[in-house]
Design a protein around this motif. Structure first.
Motif, PDB file in Angstrom:
ATOM      1  N   ARG A  40      32.360 -49.375  26.783  1.00 49.61           N
ATOM      2  CA  ARG A  40      31.042 -48.895  26.374  1.00 49.61           C
ATOM      3  C   ARG A  40      29.953 -49.408  27.318  1.00 49.61           C
ATOM      4  N   LYS A  41      30.080 -50.636  27.685  1.00 53.40           N
ATOM      5  CA  LYS A  41      29.093 -51.218  28.601  1.00 53.40           C
ATOM      6  C   LYS A  41      29.130 -50.476  29.931  1.00 53.40           C
ATOM      7  N   ARG A  42      30.322 -50.161  30.404  1.00 49.48           N
ATOM      8  CA  ARG A  42      30.439 -49.443  31.668  1.00 49.48           C
ATOM      9  C   ARG A  42      29.848 -48.050  31.553  1.00 49.48           C
ATOM     10  N   ILE A  43      30.060 -47.397  30.474  1.00 52.74           N
ATOM     11  CA  ILE A  43      29.511 -46.041  30.271  1.00 52.74           C
ATOM     12  C   ILE A  43      27.985 -46.111  30.224  1.00 52.74           C
ATOM     13  N   ILE A  44      27.471 -47.079  29.519  1.00 58.36           N
ATOM     14  CA  ILE A  44      26.011 -47.231  29.408  1.00 58.36           C
ATOM     15  C   ILE A  44      25.431 -47.551  30.786  1.00 58.36           C
ATOM     16  N   HIS A  45      26.125 -48.443  31.528  1.00 58.37           N
ATOM     17  CA  HIS A  45      25.652 -48.804  32.865  1.00 58.37           C
ATOM     18  C   HIS A  45      25.704 -47.615  33.800  1.00 58.37           C
ATOM     19  N   CYS A  46      26.757 -46.868  33.742  1.00 63.02           N
ATOM     20  CA  CYS A  46      26.883 -45.681  34.608  1.00 63.02           C
ATOM     21  C   CYS A  46      25.847 -44.641  34.253  1.00 63.02           C
ATOM     22  N   THR A  47      25.607 -44.458  32.964  1.00 55.15           N
ATOM     23  CA  THR A  47      24.601 -43.493  32.522  1.00 55.15           C
ATOM     24  C   THR A  47      23.211 -43.917  33.006  1.00 55.15           C
ATOM     25  N   LEU A  48      22.904 -45.183  32.867  1.00 51.09           N
ATOM     26  CA  LEU A  48      21.603 -45.689  33.332  1.00 51.09           C
ATOM     27  C   LEU A  48      21.470 -45.567  34.846  1.00 51.09           C
ATOM     28  N   LEU A  49      22.570 -45.840  35.537  1.00 50.77           N
ATOM     29  CA  LEU A  49      22.561 -45.729  36.991  1.00 50.77           C
ATOM     30  C   LEU A  49      22.335 -44.279  37.419  1.00 50.77           C
TER      31      LEU A  49
END
Length: 139
Positions: free
Chosen positions: A5-14
């Protein structure tokens, strides 16, 4: 799963931040053009300073002309005030002379009327005395 989830959120923000950066206007750095524009503006400064000096000199000359004009108007005003004073004195003298002349004419009229009245009175008195004397002699 938390890492996922953290990776998805980080990728989305990026991706979102990258998309926002692409939409924002970009500044083009053109150092040579900026340097040339700066040199050109710097080279135009002396001509602008000369224009300002000429404008200043023209303003000073206009100010000097305005001061001279004001001085001329003041001299004219003083001259006109002096003429006005002289004319007022002349009018006063003429009015005094006219009133004196009128006063003398009134006095002469009174004297003439009195002289005529005395002369008429004298003749009437003489006639009356003659008439009375003739009447007393007839008796």
């Amino acid at each position: 799963m938390r890492n996922y989830r953290k990776r998805i959120i980080h990728c989305t923000l990026l991706l979102l931040s990258g998309f926002l950066l692409m939409l924002s206007p970009t500044a083009h750095a053109n150092y040579f053009t900026d340097f040339y524009n700066g040199v050109e503006q710097f080279s135009e400064l002396p001509s602008e300073v000369n224009k300002l000096k000429e404008s200043y000199q023209q303003t000073l000359s206009e100010l000097a002309e305005a001061r001279a004009s004001i001085k001329n108007y003041q001299l004219q005003q003083e001259s006109l005030m002096d003429q006005n004073r002289q004319l007022t004195e002349t009018i006063t003298l003429l009015q005094d002379a006219e009133s004196s002349k009128q006063s003398r004419m009134d006095q002469i009229k009174v004297v003439v009327i009195w002289a005529v009245a005395l002369l008429i009175g004298y003749f009437i008195l003489i006639r009356t005395l003659r008439f009375l004397m003739q009447r007393s002699n007839k008796r």
